[in-house]
Design an enzyme around this catalytic site. Structure first.
Site, PDB file in Angstrom:
ATOM      1  N   ARG A 108      75.058  35.799  40.735  1.00 28.98           N
ATOM      2  CA  ARG A 108      74.914  34.409  41.155  1.00 28.98           C
ATOM      3  C   ARG A 108      75.838  33.498  40.351  1.00 28.98           C
ATOM      4  O   ARG A 108      76.570  32.693  40.913  1.00 28.98           O
ATOM      5  CB  ARG A 108      73.479  33.936  40.943  1.00 28.98           C
ATOM      6  N   TYR A 318      61.831  25.416  26.099  1.00 28.48           N
ATOM      7  CA  TYR A 318      60.576  25.465  26.831  1.00 28.48           C
ATOM      8  C   TYR A 318      60.792  25.925  28.266  1.00 28.48           C
ATOM      9  O   TYR A 318      59.898  26.388  28.912  1.00 28.48           O
ATOM     10  CB  TYR A 318      59.956  24.071  26.924  1.00 28.48           C
ATOM     11  N   HIS A 351      64.383  15.051  49.585  1.00 24.70           N
ATOM     12  CA  HIS A 351      63.430  14.002  49.948  1.00 24.70           C
ATOM     13  C   HIS A 351      62.468  14.364  51.069  1.00 24.70           C
ATOM     14  O   HIS A 351      61.395  13.764  51.157  1.00 24.70           O
ATOM     15  CB  HIS A 351      64.182  12.694  50.175  1.00 24.70           C
ATOM     16  N   SER A 493      71.830  26.585  39.851  1.00 23.17           N
ATOM     17  CA  SER A 493      70.672  26.513  38.964  1.00 23.17           C
ATOM     18  C   SER A 493      70.771  27.543  37.856  1.00 23.17           C
ATOM     19  O   SER A 493      70.596  27.223  36.680  1.00 23.17           O
ATOM     20  CB  SER A 493      69.378  26.783  39.731  1.00 23.17           C
TER      21      SER A 493
HETATM   22  C1  HEM Z   1      58.725   8.902  46.517  1.00 20.57           C
HETATM   23  C2  HEM Z   1      59.583   9.644  45.935  1.00 20.57           C
HETATM   24  C3  HEM Z   1      61.063   9.376  45.821  1.00 20.57           C
HETATM   25  C4  HEM Z   1      61.753   8.213  45.975  1.00 20.57           C
HETATM   26  C5  HEM Z   1      61.223   6.831  46.316  1.00 20.57           C
HETATM   27  C6  HEM Z   1      63.144   8.519  45.738  1.00 20.57           C
HETATM   28  C7  HEM Z   1      64.170   7.592  45.792  1.00 20.57           C
HETATM   29  C8  HEM Z   1      65.463   7.848  45.404  1.00 20.57           C
HETATM   30  C9  HEM Z   1      66.493   6.859  45.295  1.00 20.57           C
HETATM   31  C10 HEM Z   1      66.335   5.381  45.639  1.00 20.57           C
HETATM   32  C11 HEM Z   1      67.617   7.477  44.862  1.00 20.57           C
HETATM   33  C12 HEM Z   1      68.981   6.840  44.588  1.00 20.57           C
HETATM   34  C13 HEM Z   1      69.809   6.933  45.826  1.00 20.57           C
HETATM   35  C14 HEM Z   1      71.181   6.342  45.604  1.00 20.57           C
HETATM   36  O1  HEM Z   1      71.265   5.116  45.536  1.00 20.57           O
HETATM   37  O2  HEM Z   1      72.145   7.104  45.520  1.00 20.57           O
HETATM   38  C15 HEM Z   1      67.293   8.872  44.680  1.00 20.57           C
HETATM   39  C16 HEM Z   1      68.165   9.805  44.221  1.00 20.57           C
HETATM   40  C17 HEM Z   1      67.852  11.151  44.060  1.00 20.57           C
HETATM   41  N1  HEM Z   1      66.652  11.759  44.340  1.00 20.57           N
HETATM   42 FE1  HEM Z   1      64.983  10.828  44.942  1.00 20.57          FE
HETATM   43  N2  HEM Z   1      63.275   9.849  45.453  1.00 20.57           N
HETATM   44  C18 HEM Z   1      62.020  10.401  45.500  1.00 20.57           C
HETATM   45  C19 HEM Z   1      61.696  11.715  45.298  1.00 20.57           C
HETATM   46  C20 HEM Z   1      62.603  12.726  44.985  1.00 20.57           C
HETATM   47  C21 HEM Z   1      62.249  14.103  44.840  1.00 20.57           C
HETATM   48  C22 HEM Z   1      60.853  14.707  44.970  1.00 20.57           C
HETATM   49  C23 HEM Z   1      63.385  14.771  44.536  1.00 20.57           C
HETATM   50  C24 HEM Z   1      63.407  16.256  44.308  1.00 20.57           C
HETATM   51  C25 HEM Z   1      64.289  16.930  43.699  1.00 20.57           C
HETATM   52  C26 HEM Z   1      64.473  13.791  44.479  1.00 20.57           C
HETATM   53  C27 HEM Z   1      65.804  14.048  44.186  1.00 20.57           C
HETATM   54  C28 HEM Z   1      66.781  13.097  44.059  1.00 20.57           C
HETATM   55  C29 HEM Z   1      68.119  13.367  43.565  1.00 20.57           C
HETATM   56  C30 HEM Z   1      68.674  14.697  43.127  1.00 20.57           C
HETATM   57  C31 HEM Z   1      68.787  12.149  43.558  1.00 20.57           C
HETATM   58  C32 HEM Z   1      70.212  11.863  43.061  1.00 20.57           C
HETATM   59  C33 HEM Z   1      70.130  11.278  41.672  1.00 20.57           C
HETATM   60  C34 HEM Z   1      71.444  10.791  41.154  1.00 20.57           C
HETATM   61  O3  HEM Z   1      72.478  11.183  41.671  1.00 20.57           O
HETATM   62  O4  HEM Z   1      71.446   9.999  40.198  1.00 20.57           O
HETATM   63  N3  HEM Z   1      63.950  12.566  44.778  1.00 20.57           N
HETATM   64  N4  HEM Z   1      65.986   9.069  45.018  1.00 20.57           N
END
Ligand code: HEM
Ligand code: NAG
Ligand code: NAG
Ligand code: NAG
Ligand code: NAG
Ligand code: NAG
Length: 581
Positions: A108, A318, A351, A493
């Site tokens: 991997r 951990y 999401h 990962s």
């Molecule tokens: C109610 C729950 C959640 C809300 C409201 C939420 C909301 C958001 C928002 C607003 C962003 C920033 C988007 C942008 O402007 O580019 C984001 C990024 C992201 N979210 Fe969520 N999210 C939720 C749950 C999750 C879950 C469960 C995961 C699972 C892995 C996840 C993974 C990510 C990842 C990987 C990013 C990119 C972060 C980055 O590039 O800085 N999110 N999310």
């Protein structure tokens, strides 16, 4: 005339007369490198790909042999998810289990270039790619700017309208529960854990990250930079700052520690909690994990007095379970370094996991009530939240149309960013990760309706974008993800986990963890233990799976009586995700 002048003129001539960049069609296969050779001609550099010929398509004998013998990813997946009794025996034979695990790890992680080769501004190797840590890396270079279509040479002249695409293919109609019965406890763990290395620099744009350690550095617990770390530290017995609410320990208030956190204006100061990551006020699930880790840190300091010299060394351990035994790699060629790729971030936008609303004890909260509501954590306490999140089922990620309206804009943003970054198609990524490209829209989705929508929007199956493709892809049988998510995600990962310096031979020893006792803690870390050691009173079953029979979920103080895979290690994330092993 001076020959070099002629040369330059000729060269300019080429540039001016040149039609489309010949590399737009991505002619070089098997990770061969396309080089433009003036107008309409290119050359593929097939060095060490195991293939030769104009497009690196003819296998060398050994390659041919290997490829002929190698089962397809779907076959491997099938074998790993069936024949339970055979695996029971294999798991019991240390030698076999280690050998297989070693193979999984190396095969991997060899799919990830290390050192990195591209970033979003450099589609060719350069010192900047290697040295500028503000960039996310790129696994495939961006599509050149001068191509006939946005996806290279295939597909329509314009990509589909993002909003339309999201509404037609991504927006949830009716909640589709994950058939693997993944819990919200898992979803928030994933979000909490990955946000330490997915921290897009919104000011600079999607090509850039603020998490310049590019891996597991626990910046989400301790703070990214030294200043933030100091503000969160108590400077007494090695502890982190905290406050006590209803007799329990919680993260301190922003007003007390003066670190930046993102809360909307209507949240009063008394409810603004401060943790390592600025954005973790967003969901009570994140703050709950933040609280658990804070308590764990302070508890461990209390008893065993592990002196934390370097936060990287201390806690990232951990996250490793014996099965992911770093010693397995000591005999292999392996680079203990890692760079987070943009594509990894994109594919991790899970999401669809998020439900329509959140069930806490007997109450139901909608997004407006739930988001940024830190009172939920203190009103119910960690116990109740663990129990509630462990019993609420998350949404299925692949299969299309399962993104809750409240987070649809995140999916939209993800596609917009992917376009800015000029990602190649999902089929290009499938080839890059040793999968066969999808031949038809129907093969991609496994049905007709969304396939028809896709055909209308993209015109050509080779033009389907990565993120849209990942979310509409046909899930594997009874699984949360489709093939591409797993085959792409697992290498990133594994490389990210095992590439951590803590896994290297000189670090992975008791003295690094303050002696044998510390090493033991690191080796035996599990989600259940994390919870049981850090909540008051009887501890709830903490699970990444929602058990089938709801009645079986009762409080217990016996960690080992519950589910078998509740280890908190990111290895488990992977395991859950890939359903392998
Ligand atoms: C109610 C729950 C959640 C809300 C409201 C939420 C909301 C958001 C928002 C607003 C962003 C920033 C988007 C942008 O402007 O580019 C984001 C990024 C992201 N979210 Fe969520 N999210 C939720 C749950 C999750 C879950 C469960 C995961 C699972 C892995 C996840 C993974 C990510 C990842 C990987 C990013 C990119 C972060 C980055 O590039 O800085 N999110 N999310
Ligand atoms: C290499 O690829 C190009 C463009 O995709 C194609 O026209 C050409 O026939 C291929 N060459 C060989 C030897 O397959
Ligand atoms: C697994 O190993 C233990 C001892 O190491 C043995 O007692 C047990 O029978 C084995 N189980 C199977 C299914 O082989
Ligand atoms: C990395 O690249 C960006 C964009 O070109 C630039 O703004 C930044 O200063 C570079 N950082 C370093 C450390 O060179
Ligand atoms: C936050 O959660 C509490 C329950 O802990 C609830 O009473 C309150 O109404 C919620 N706040 C908002 C703004 O919905
Ligand atoms: C937990 O369960 C295991 C196996 O069921 C048992 O051996 C152990 O004694 C139990 N521990 C407690 C604290 O009840």
């Amino acid at each position: 005339m001076n020959t070099s002048v002629i040369f330059i003129l000729l060269h300019l001539g080429f540039v001016i007369c040149q039609g489309a960049n010949p590399c737009c069609s991505q002619p070089c296969q098997h990770r061969g490198v396309c080089m433009e050779m003036g107008a309409d001609s290119y050359e593929c550099d097939c060095t060490r790909t195991g293939y030769y010929g104009q497009n690196c398509t003819t296998p060398e004998f050994l390659t041919w042999l290997k490829v002929s013998l190698k089962p397809s990813p779907n076959t491997v997946h099938y074998i790993l998810t069936h024949f339970r009794s055979v695996w029971k025996i294999v798991n019991n034979v240390t030698f076999l289990r280690n050998a297989i695990m070693r193979y999984v790890l190396t095969s991997r992680s060899h799919l990830i270039e290390s050192p990195p080769t591209f970033n979003s501004d450099y589609g060719y190797k350069s010192w900047e790619v290697y040295s500028n840590l503000s960039y996310y890396a790129r696994t495939l270079p961006p599509i050149p700017h001068d191509c006939p279509t946005p996806m290279g040479v295939v597909g329509k002249k314009e990509l589909p309208d993002v909003k339309l695409l999201a509404e037609k293919l991504l927006l949830r109609r009716k909640f589709i529960p994950d058939p693997q019965r993944t819990s919200l406890m898992f979803a928030f763990f994933a979000q909490h854990f990955t946000h330490q290395f997915f921290k897009t620099d919104m000011k600079k744009g999607p090509a850039f990250t603020r998490a310049t350690n590019h891996g597991v550095d626990l910046g989400h617990i301790y703070g990214q930079d030294l200043e933030r770390q100091h503000k969160l530290r108590l400077f007494k017995d090695g502890k982190l700052r905290y406050q006590v609410v209803h007799g329990e320990v919680y993260p301190p208030l922003v007003s007390e520690v003066q670190v930046e956190m993102h809360y909307p204006p209507h949240i009063p100061e008394s409810r603004r909690f401060a943790v390592g990551h600025e954005a973790f006020g967003l969901v009570p699930g994140l703050m709950m994990y933040g609280t658990l880790w804070l308590r764990e840190h302070n508890r461990v300091c209390d008893t065993i007095k592990i002196v934390i010299e370097d936060y990287v060394q201390h806690l990232s351990g951990y996250h490793f379970k014996l099965k992911f035994d770093p010693e397995l790699l000591f005999s292999e060629q392996f680079q203990y370094q890692n760079r987070i790729s943009s594509e990894f971030n994109t594919l991790y936008h899970w999401h669809p996991l998020m439900p329509d609303d959140f069930h806490v004890q007997d109450e139901v909260y909608n997004y407006q009530q739930f988001l940024f509501n830190t009172s939920i954590l203190t009103d119910y306490g960690v116990n109740s939240l663990v129990e509630s999140f462990s019993t609420q089922i998350a949404g299925r990620v692949a299969g299309g149309r399962n993104v809750a309206p409240a987070v649809l804009k995140v999916a939209v943003k993800s596609i917009e960013d992917s376009r800015k970054l000029r990602y190649q198609s999902i089929n290009a990524y499938r080839k890059r990760f040793n999968m066969k490209p999808y031949k038809s829209f129907e093969e991609m989705t496994g049905e007709k309706e969304m396939a028809a929508e896709l055909r209308e929007m993209y015109g050509d199956v080779d033009a389907v974008e990565l993120y849209a493709g990942l979310l509409v892809e046909k899930p594997r049988a009874n699984a949360i993800f489709g093939e591409t998510m797993v085959e792409m995600g697992a290498p990133y990962s594994l490389k990210g986990l095992m590439g951590n310096p803590i896994c290297s031979p000189e670090y992975w020893k008791p003295s690094t963890f303050g002696g044998k006792v510390g090493f033991e803690i690191v080796n035996s870390a599990s989600l259940q233990r994390l919870v049981c050691n850090n909540v008051k009173g009887p501890c709830p079953v903490a699970s990444f799976h929602v058990p089938n029979v709801k009645d079986s979920v009762t409080t217990t103080s016996n960690a080992s009586s519950s589910h078998s895979d509740q280890n908190v290690s990111p290895a488990v994330l992977l395991k859950e995700r890939t359903s392998e092993l």
